[in-house]
Design a protein around this motif. Structure first.
Motif, PDB file in Angstrom:
ATOM      1  N   GLU A  13       0.863  -1.173   0.000  1.00 42.65           N
ATOM      2  CA  GLU A  13       0.000   0.000   0.000  1.00 42.65           C
ATOM      3  C   GLU A  13       0.903   1.228   0.000  1.00 42.65           C
ATOM      4  N   ARG A  14       0.370   2.373  -0.306  1.00 45.06           N
ATOM      5  CA  ARG A  14       1.166   3.595  -0.303  1.00 45.06           C
ATOM      6  C   ARG A  14       1.631   3.904   1.116  1.00 45.06           C
ATOM      7  N   ASP A  15       2.919   4.244   1.262  1.00 37.58           N
ATOM      8  CA  ASP A  15       3.472   4.579   2.567  1.00 37.58           C
ATOM      9  C   ASP A  15       2.844   5.869   3.079  1.00 37.58           C
ATOM     10  N   ARG A  16       2.473   5.843   4.362  1.00 35.80           N
ATOM     11  CA  ARG A  16       1.880   7.037   4.983  1.00 35.80           C
ATOM     12  C   ARG A  16       2.455   7.225   6.369  1.00 35.80           C
ATOM     13  N   ASP A  17       2.489   8.502   6.802  1.00 34.22           N
ATOM     14  CA  ASP A  17       2.952   8.780   8.159  1.00 34.22           C
ATOM     15  C   ASP A  17       1.779   8.670   9.129  1.00 34.22           C
ATOM     16  N   GLU A  18       2.033   9.017  10.382  1.00 37.71           N
ATOM     17  CA  GLU A  18       1.006   8.855  11.420  1.00 37.71           C
ATOM     18  C   GLU A  18      -0.231   9.718  11.169  1.00 37.71           C
ATOM     19  N   GLU A  19      -0.050  10.842  10.466  1.00 39.77           N
ATOM     20  CA  GLU A  19      -1.191  11.719  10.155  1.00 39.77           C
ATOM     21  C   GLU A  19      -1.885  11.338   8.850  1.00 39.77           C
ATOM     22  N   GLY A  20      -1.422  10.289   8.188  1.00 42.75           N
ATOM     23  CA  GLY A  20      -2.041   9.827   6.957  1.00 42.75           C
ATOM     24  C   GLY A  20      -1.482  10.462   5.692  1.00 42.75           C
ATOM     25  N   ARG A  21      -0.456  11.333   5.824  1.00 47.26           N
ATOM     26  CA  ARG A  21       0.148  11.952   4.641  1.00 47.26           C
ATOM     27  C   ARG A  21       1.061  10.939   3.955  1.00 47.26           C
ATOM     28  N   ALA A  22       1.095  11.015   2.635  1.00 52.90           N
ATOM     29  CA  ALA A  22       1.970  10.121   1.868  1.00 52.90           C
ATOM     30  C   ALA A  22       3.421  10.405   2.227  1.00 52.90           C
ATOM     31  N   ARG A  23       4.154   9.383   2.608  1.00 51.09           N
ATOM     32  CA  ARG A  23       5.571   9.487   2.961  1.00 51.09           C
ATOM     33  C   ARG A  23       6.283   8.223   2.485  1.00 51.09           C
ATOM     34  N   ASN A  24       7.283   8.393   1.684  1.00 50.99           N
ATOM     35  CA  ASN A  24       8.049   7.249   1.209  1.00 50.99           C
ATOM     36  C   ASN A  24       8.878   6.712   2.368  1.00 50.99           C
ATOM     37  N   GLN A  25       8.660   5.483   2.738  1.00 51.41           N
ATOM     38  CA  GLN A  25       9.353   4.866   3.867  1.00 51.41           C
ATOM     39  C   GLN A  25      10.481   3.939   3.428  1.00 51.41           C
ATOM     40  N   ARG A  26      10.829   3.991   2.142  1.00 50.97           N
ATOM     41  CA  ARG A  26      11.934   3.159   1.687  1.00 50.97           C
ATOM     42  C   ARG A  26      13.201   3.561   2.415  1.00 50.97           C
ATOM     43  N   PRO A  27      14.062   2.590   2.707  1.00 49.97           N
ATOM     44  CA  PRO A  27      15.340   2.946   3.323  1.00 49.97           C
ATOM     45  C   PRO A  27      16.150   3.808   2.359  1.00 49.97           C
TER      46      PRO A  27
END
Length: 177
Positions: A13-27
């Motif tokens: 699924e699309r990476d999201r932060d705690e507030e639900g904003r799209a955030r790329n969590q790839r290393p």
């Protein structure tokens, strides 16, 4: 190829932060380049951290010395977003210098030179601005501008490889404060 919303072809699924904003969590590697999921990367700088100016300079310098200018840029970005409006151009210029070094170390010499000169102009403009400080928060602006211009000139004329750690600036010059 489907245009319907849903998981990426990777099954994630699309990476999201705690507030639900799209955030790329790839290393990411030390220069901030994304790595494949599951790869060991360099710890990312937390975003939105409020630091004193002295803490920002010290943390950014440690990251620059370690060859991690992308991460130093994130420290400067936090300072420009959380600091007083009168200092935004200073911190933004410092962030541009760090990104310029990042691009140069990644092999983008043209973009690196352009960002180094843009950052030098921004901090130089701040130096000549209403406060007219030559060493805000202990930062040796004149030396930093000389460093950026020399590296940009080298990138434009002959230098094709940059070692981010070896060529990192000393924000406070030779001063101990």
């Amino acid at each position: 190829m489907s245009t319907a919303p849903g998981p990426y072809e990777s099954g994630r699924e699309r990476d999201r932060d705690e507030e639900g904003r799209a955030r790329n969590q790839r290393p990411r590697d030390g220069l901030g380049r994304p790595l494949p999921y599951g790869t060991d990367g360099v710890a990312r700088q937390p975003e939105g951290v409020v630091r004193t100016p002295e803490e920002s300079v010290a943390e950014a310098q440690a990251l620059l010395d370690a060859g991690r200018p992308f991460h130093a840029h994130e420290v400067f970005e936090d300072a420009w977003k959380s600091g007083p409006p009168a200092e935004r151009d200073l911190w933004k210029g410092l962030a541009q210098l760090a990104v310029g070094l990042t691009h140069a170390a990644r092999g983008n010499t043209k973009g690196g030179a352009r960002l180094l000169l843009r950052g030098a102009g921004a901090v130089g403009g701040w130096q000549a601005g209403p406060n007219g400080q030559k060493r805000p928060h202990g930062i040796d602006l004149a030396e930093l501008i000389r460093w950026a211009e020399a590296l940009a000139d080298g990138l434009k004329h002959e230098q094709t490889t940059v070692d981010a750690a070896a060529q990192a600036p000393q924000l406070r010059g030779n001063a101990t404060t």
